[in-house]
Design a protein around this motif. Sequence first.
Motif, PDB file in Angstrom:
ATOM      1  N   ARG A 208       0.854  -1.190   0.000  1.00  0.00           N
ATOM      2  CA  ARG A 208       0.000   0.000   0.000  1.00  0.00           C
ATOM      3  C   ARG A 208       0.886   1.236   0.000  1.00  0.00           C
ATOM      4  NH1 ARG A 208      -3.326  -3.214   3.492  1.00  0.00           N
ATOM      5  NH2 ARG A 208      -2.368  -2.378   5.368  1.00  0.00           N
ATOM      6  N   TYR A 210      -0.006   4.219   0.479  1.00  0.00           N
ATOM      7  CA  TYR A 210      -0.751   5.283   1.162  1.00  0.00           C
ATOM      8  C   TYR A 210      -0.978   4.883   2.609  1.00  0.00           C
ATOM      9  CZ  TYR A 210      -4.125   1.923  -0.727  1.00  0.00           C
ATOM     10  OH  TYR A 210      -4.761   0.762  -1.109  1.00  0.00           O
ATOM     11  N   LYS A 211      -1.283   5.887   3.429  1.00  0.00           N
ATOM     12  CA  LYS A 211      -1.550   5.654   4.841  1.00  0.00           C
ATOM     13  C   LYS A 211      -2.962   6.089   5.241  1.00  0.00           C
ATOM     14  CE  LYS A 211       3.288   6.077   6.318  1.00  0.00           C
ATOM     15  NZ  LYS A 211       4.250   6.798   7.201  1.00  0.00           N
ATOM     16  N   GLU A 212      -3.452   7.177   4.611  1.00  0.00           N
ATOM     17  CA  GLU A 212      -4.775   7.689   4.933  1.00  0.00           C
ATOM     18  C   GLU A 212      -5.833   7.078   4.021  1.00  0.00           C
ATOM     19  OE1 GLU A 212      -5.174   9.523   7.562  1.00  0.00           O
ATOM     20  OE2 GLU A 212      -3.000   9.588   7.892  1.00  0.00           O
ATOM     21  N   GLU A 215      -6.281   9.398   0.883  1.00  0.00           N
ATOM     22  CA  GLU A 215      -5.021  10.072   0.548  1.00  0.00           C
ATOM     23  C   GLU A 215      -4.940  10.542  -0.908  1.00  0.00           C
ATOM     24  OE1 GLU A 215      -0.310   8.880   0.874  1.00  0.00           O
ATOM     25  OE2 GLU A 215      -1.676   8.328   2.500  1.00  0.00           O
TER      26      GLU A 215
END
Length: 285
Positions: A208, A210-212, A215
């Motif tokens: 992934r 991304y974290k949010e 995002e």
Amino acid sequence: MPRWAAFRYSIPIRRTGVTTLLLQTIKEKLDDYVLNSPQNIVNELETMRIYDQPLVGVAGVEDALWKKLKDTDVVGPQHLSPQEWLVGAKSVVSYFLPYTQRIRRSNCSEGFPSTEWLYGRYEGEMFNNALCSFVVDLIKKAGGRAIAPSIDKRLTVVNRRSNWSERHVAFIAGLGTFSLNRSMITSLGSAGRFGSVIVDFELEPTQRLYKEFDEYCTKCGVCIDRCPPQAISEKGKDNGICSHFLDEVRERYKPRYGCGKCQTSVPCEDKNPKEKVYESMMAVK
């Protein structure tokens, strides 16, 4: 026998104690099916193609996010984990089918959805189900076990919440993040459909990037103005208003339905609008 059907029966496999399919093999078969299946063509609309080549990702069943989906503010306790769908599940293959430019461009006007979009949504979902069945069959013929929840008799939808959310699965599988209107933004945009198959062998999970959860969304607000029933605001989407409008569309065009205005003529229609930003950041580094 047409080419798209013939290759179903020659499946390259790798044996490492347990029969497994290479992810690359699955991707190649998906590409071939989308490219050659007559179900991806609408003859009534001058042989219009529905989908372009798919984007594929993988999620491991031990990922902590599966448990998170059972939270009431995410999907809900009714959402089943991969292991609850398939005993012995090890991986989940998720894919995104992007609509062709013809379908996307046709739906750029305001108001009710275009004829092309309606066919893409209705006949396109029939194709999506056929593709899920194809992948399950592919894996079974290679000696594995697989289930596609979207076509399984145990699939339920209560109060607009399913016990298997394709969008959330795609998020876990690294395909993209949610947008303001709760569509999924992938590297190929948001205009399209998702599908997934649970398998009983391990595949390397997709990283992934991304974290949010949102995002990839720039919060530009274009989809707010695009929404016919004004179901979208800066706070997100009102599912009740959206569903009511879809019911109106279904009554007008039945059996076809859909809308897709928030996925077309927007910056995230066919790309991740933040990709250029990420590229610039990497260039600086």
